[in-house]
Design a protein around this motif. Structure first.
Motif, PDB file in Angstrom:
ATOM      1  N   GLU A  71     -26.480 -91.043  -3.475  1.00 44.70           N
ATOM      2  CA  GLU A  71     -27.666 -91.555  -4.163  1.00 44.70           C
ATOM      3  C   GLU A  71     -27.590 -93.079  -4.246  1.00 44.70           C
ATOM      4  O   GLU A  71     -26.677 -93.642  -4.849  1.00 44.70           O
ATOM      5  N   GLU A  88     -28.542 -94.406  -9.490  1.00 45.97           N
ATOM      6  CA  GLU A  88     -27.225 -93.792  -9.526  1.00 45.97           C
ATOM      7  C   GLU A  88     -27.209 -92.534 -10.387  1.00 45.97           C
ATOM      8  O   GLU A  88     -27.768 -92.508 -11.487  1.00 45.97           O
ATOM      9  N   GLN A  91     -25.192 -90.272 -12.717  1.00 48.10           N
ATOM     10  CA  GLN A  91     -24.054 -90.572 -13.579  1.00 48.10           C
ATOM     11  C   GLN A  91     -22.981 -89.489 -13.542  1.00 48.10           C
ATOM     12  O   GLN A  91     -21.786 -89.783 -13.523  1.00 48.10           O
ATOM     13  N   SER A 123     -32.710 -91.733  -0.199  1.00 47.54           N
ATOM     14  CA  SER A 123     -31.383 -92.281   0.083  1.00 47.54           C
ATOM     15  C   SER A 123     -30.925 -91.889   1.482  1.00 47.54           C
ATOM     16  O   SER A 123     -30.862 -90.700   1.817  1.00 47.54           O
TER      17      SER A 123
END
Length: 451
Positions: A190, A194, A196, A266
């Motif tokens: 990704e 982002e 997590q 992405s």
């Protein structure tokens, strides 16, 4: 003939060759000279089984090269495996005299660098495609400081363009039931927003208002090439934080959504940079979503604007702009400026018009929009539809785009016309709202009040 049997036989030969090398203690770290010799032998090989074994050996040697030896290997590829000028001259002379298809074919063959055939033969071995993608990733890391290697990159790009064309790509939906090995890669790859942790990933995949699709290639296995994250919405979304947090975005049931918002695209393989997948991905995902949810009316992105904040910073020193505009831009340096309502309102009147100017009028050396995300979506036939003030107030969003995000709208009936106008005339398809902002930017530049 049983092709599966042949494939298994060749793979067995490759594996047996690798095992034999380990048993013989072939653990001496290779250098680029030995690898070049192995590549020469591969090009001279006539048998398919022996070529597979030689390709496996050469790729194994490359994997064990030190970084400086890899650079020397690429330099030898550029010099020793290029096309032969004398052969090109002779082939061209024959074609100039005879002008027939046979001499034209011979000219084409003479012009092709030997390293293209080498790359094809390296691809014979099991897993060769993935190894070559990683090899090009190494090459891209060297190319900026060593422009003489650009010719090798052109060879990779030429071959990858065929090997990874749309006919070989497989679209798969990614959800919470997708194998964990793939989900781990989604987290790692990704690149826009982002992820997590696993809980964050689950919020993006498991909710009824979310979709995620990825392209895979049979030669790369379960490693995705590119993926897109989608939020189903009522109306066009303007802010990314509620979407990432999994907050209510206006629907409880996908059946009542009227908008599919692409909020993250992405690319996963650095070695495939420049090989276009995104345009195919978006268009096929639109078709998939239309089949599942025929009530959807709008297909839109919620896109970042990387590089805009830097462009704005450069405008602070642009003396062609009125001092009032440059002073306003100085306020972007104040910590927490976006949390001050009065200051944010002053900046909005300046920054949004400048964003429209940046996206529409600012061009690179090729006459295309300066912003890479704009180039991607406009080249796909989308419309620059709306600029969203404080659409991303994360540290990254403020740092790279002064908090702005953009909606690029994909109108199915307009995609081809927009694409053709963009390609032929560099025309940026844009909404009336964006046109108004461009006019305001021109007034700002003249010191007039933008209303």
């Amino acid at each position: 003939m049983n092709m599966t049997f042949l494939q298994e036989m060749f793979q067995s030969i490759t594996q047996r060759d690798a095992l034999l090398r380990r048993r013989q203690g072939d653990e001496t770290p290779p250098d680029h000279r030995r690898l070049v010799e192995a590549c020469q032998r591969l090009l001279e090989s006539d048998g398919e089984a022996s070529s597979i074994a030689l390709a496996s050996r050469a790729l194994g040697m490359y994997q064990r090269l030190e970084p400086n030896e890899r650079q020397r290997f690429f330099e030898r590829l550029a010099s020793d495996f290029a096309a032969e000028p004398e052969e090109i001259d002779a082939a061209y002379a024959r074609y100039a005299e005879q002008r027939d298809n046979a001499s034209l074919e011979a000219l084409f063959e003479a012009c092709e660098p030997r390293r293209q055939e080498l790359i094809r033969r390296l691809n014979l071995t099991s897993g060769g495609t993935a190894e070559l993608v990683r090899m090009r990733e190494d090459l891209l890391g060297l190319r900026r400081e060593h422009p003489e290697l650009s010719a090798i990159d052109a060879d990779f790009a030429h071959l990858f363009g065929s090997w990874f064309n749309r006919g070989f790509l497989m679209l798969k939906r990614i959800d919470w039931n997708t194998p964990a090995s793939i989900l781990e890669k989604i987290i790692r790859y990704e690149a826009v927003h982002e992820i997590q942790d696993w809980n964050d990933l689950r919020r993006r995949l498991d909710a009824r208002d979310r979709r995620c699709f990825a392209f895979f290639h049979p030669a790369i296995g379960d490693d995705p090439l590119i993926f897109v994250e989608v939020a189903l919405h009522r109306g066009l979304p303007a802010r990314i934080q509620p979407i990432l947090a999994g907050e209510d975005v206006g629907i409880d049931d996908p059946e009542v959504a009227d908008t599919a918002a692409f909020f993250g695209i992405s690319n996963c393989q650095t070695g495939l940079r420049g090989i276009s997948f995104g345009n195919f991905l978006i268009k096929q995902v639109v078709q998939e979503l239309k089949q599942e949810l025929p009530q959807l009316k709008h297909f839109v992105t919620l896109s970042p604007v990387p590089g805009f904040a830097q462009w704005l910073a450069e405008r602070r020193d642009d003396e062609s702009l009125p001092a009032t505009v440059r002073e306003a831009l100085d306020e972007l340096q104040a910590p927490g400026w976006h949390e001050d309502a009065e200051r944010a309102a002053r900046l909005k009147a300046v920054v949004k018009p400048l964003a429209a100017r940046y996206l529409v009028d600012e061009k690179n050396a090729r006459g295309l929009p300066l912003n890479p995300v704009a180039r991607f979506h406009l080249g796909n036939g989308a419309e620059l539809h709306r600029i969203n003030w404080l659409g991303d107030v994360s540290a990254k969003g403020l740092r790279q785009a002064a908090g702005l995000m953009v909606n690029y709208l994909y109108v199915l009936d307009d995609i081809e016309r927009n694409h053709e106008n963009y390609t032929a005339h560099r025309t940026v398809a844009r909404s009336s709202e964006v046109k108004d902002l461009v006019r305001k930017a021109r007034k700002l530049a003249k010191g007039e009040t933008a209303k």
